[in-house]
Scaffold this active site. Structure first.
Site, PDB file in Angstrom:
ATOM      1  N   ASP A   1      22.058 -30.210 136.699  1.00  0.00           N
ATOM      2  CA  ASP A   1      21.957 -31.468 137.428  1.00  0.00           C
ATOM      3  C   ASP A   1      21.177 -32.442 136.559  1.00  0.00           C
ATOM      4  O   ASP A   1      20.533 -32.048 135.587  1.00  0.00           O
ATOM      5  CB  ASP A   1      21.262 -31.270 138.785  1.00  0.00           C
TER       6      ASP A   1
ATOM      7  N   ARG B   1      15.484 -16.079 127.744  1.00  0.00           N
ATOM      8  CA  ARG B   1      15.743 -16.597 129.090  1.00  0.00           C
ATOM      9  C   ARG B   1      17.022 -17.413 129.064  1.00  0.00           C
ATOM     10  O   ARG B   1      17.238 -18.234 128.168  1.00  0.00           O
ATOM     11  CB  ARG B   1      14.573 -17.474 129.564  1.00  0.00           C
ATOM     12  N   ILE B   2      17.878 -17.173 130.048  1.00  0.00           N
ATOM     13  CA  ILE B   2      19.094 -17.967 130.216  1.00  0.00           C
ATOM     14  C   ILE B   2      19.111 -18.488 131.646  1.00  0.00           C
ATOM     15  O   ILE B   2      18.965 -17.721 132.591  1.00  0.00           O
ATOM     16  CB  ILE B   2      20.365 -17.166 129.892  1.00  0.00           C
ATOM     17  N   GLY B   3      19.254 -19.783 131.797  1.00  0.00           N
ATOM     18  CA  GLY B   3      19.204 -20.339 133.139  1.00  0.00           C
ATOM     19  C   GLY B   3      19.705 -21.761 133.175  1.00  0.00           C
ATOM     20  O   GLY B   3      20.302 -22.265 132.225  1.00  0.00           O
ATOM     21  N   THR B   4      19.439 -22.405 134.289  1.00  0.00           N
ATOM     22  CA  THR B   4      19.849 -23.797 134.479  1.00  0.00           C
ATOM     23  C   THR B   4      18.611 -24.691 134.510  1.00  0.00           C
ATOM     24  O   THR B   4      17.495 -24.230 134.715  1.00  0.00           O
ATOM     25  CB  THR B   4      20.640 -23.968 135.775  1.00  0.00           C
TER      26      THR B   4
END
Length: 237
Positions: A205, A87-90
């Site tokens: 964030d 998984r690649i995400g923020t």
């Protein structure tokens, strides 16, 4: 085979899974060669191609949330011969040292999700973890790339707009590095099916440095996560 992925879709052994279909398309267009779109059911785009080193890899969106990645990762593992999903995400950063733009490698995922109740293991809290071999490779490659990287536990939440804005402080005290919404389901599926999973996140964030650091914009979330993409691509076999 699946009602959510094209039956004849061809996937590499390793699949990178961003949440956003357009992010999957961006990675394929900018980082892969000889790539082909292999599925687009329900607007969830998937591509298979080669890295610049010539290693085969696939990119497929997961959608948002544990139920969505739960469906797609289960089917990839079970029906399409996939062995590794990254998984690649923020994520939102919970710790002061996790600055906007930094990379987090998740060792494990806690959650408020009921996803694990399907196993009916009374009195047991499932604690799904990433695969150590993928995690170690990602960490070593991140150091070689000179990335500001953090390794530790994360929180996969079923809630984005939390009624209690200070809830994160309880998890922060426990050393949770950040919050996202998918990895718990992915890690559990990997455990159940005896496959491998990992999670690479970029802090988009922060919950604790808001006065000093600006959140990534929508455009930056889409196009300025290249370090994370390159790191994930380096895990292709």
């Amino acid at each position: 085979m699946s009602t959510h992925i094209k039956d004849d879709a061809y996937f590499a052994k390793t699949v990178l899974m961003p949440g956003d279909p357009l992010r999957a398309k961006y990675i394929a267009e900018n980082f892969l060669s000889d790539y082909k779109e292999v599925s687009n059911v329900r607007g969830i785009l998937a591509f298979t191609g080669h890295t610049k080193e010539g290693k085969e890899i696939s990119i497929m969106a997961s959608g948002m949330g544990i139920p969505s990645i739960g469906i797609y990762s289960y089917e990839l593992y079970s029906f399409y011969g996939v062995e590794n999903i990254i998984r690649i995400g923020t994520c939102g950063g919970y710790q002061a040292e996790c600055h906007v733009g930094d990379v987090i490698l998740a060792t494990s995922a806690s959650s408020n999700s009921c996803y694990a109740t399907q196993f009916d293991i009374r009195g047991v809290s499932i604690s799904p973890s990433s695969d150590f071999s993928l995690l170690l490779k990602a960490y070593n490659n991140a150091l070689k790339m000179g990335l500001n990287v953090h390794v530790g536990p994360i929180y996969s939440s079923d809630i984005f707009y939390d009624e209690d804005p200070n809830f994160y402080k309880k998890l922060q005290k426990l050393g949770i590095l950040g919050v996202e919404m998918e990895s718990y389901g992915l890690f559990i599926n990997a455990m159940k099916l005896h496959k491998k999973a990992a999670c690479i996140l970029t802090v988009s964030d922060t919950f604790v440095n808001k006065e000093k650091e600006k959140d990534l914009t929508q455009e930056e979330r889409q196009t300025k996560l290249n370090d994370m993409f390159k790191l994930a691509l380096s895990l292709a076999d």
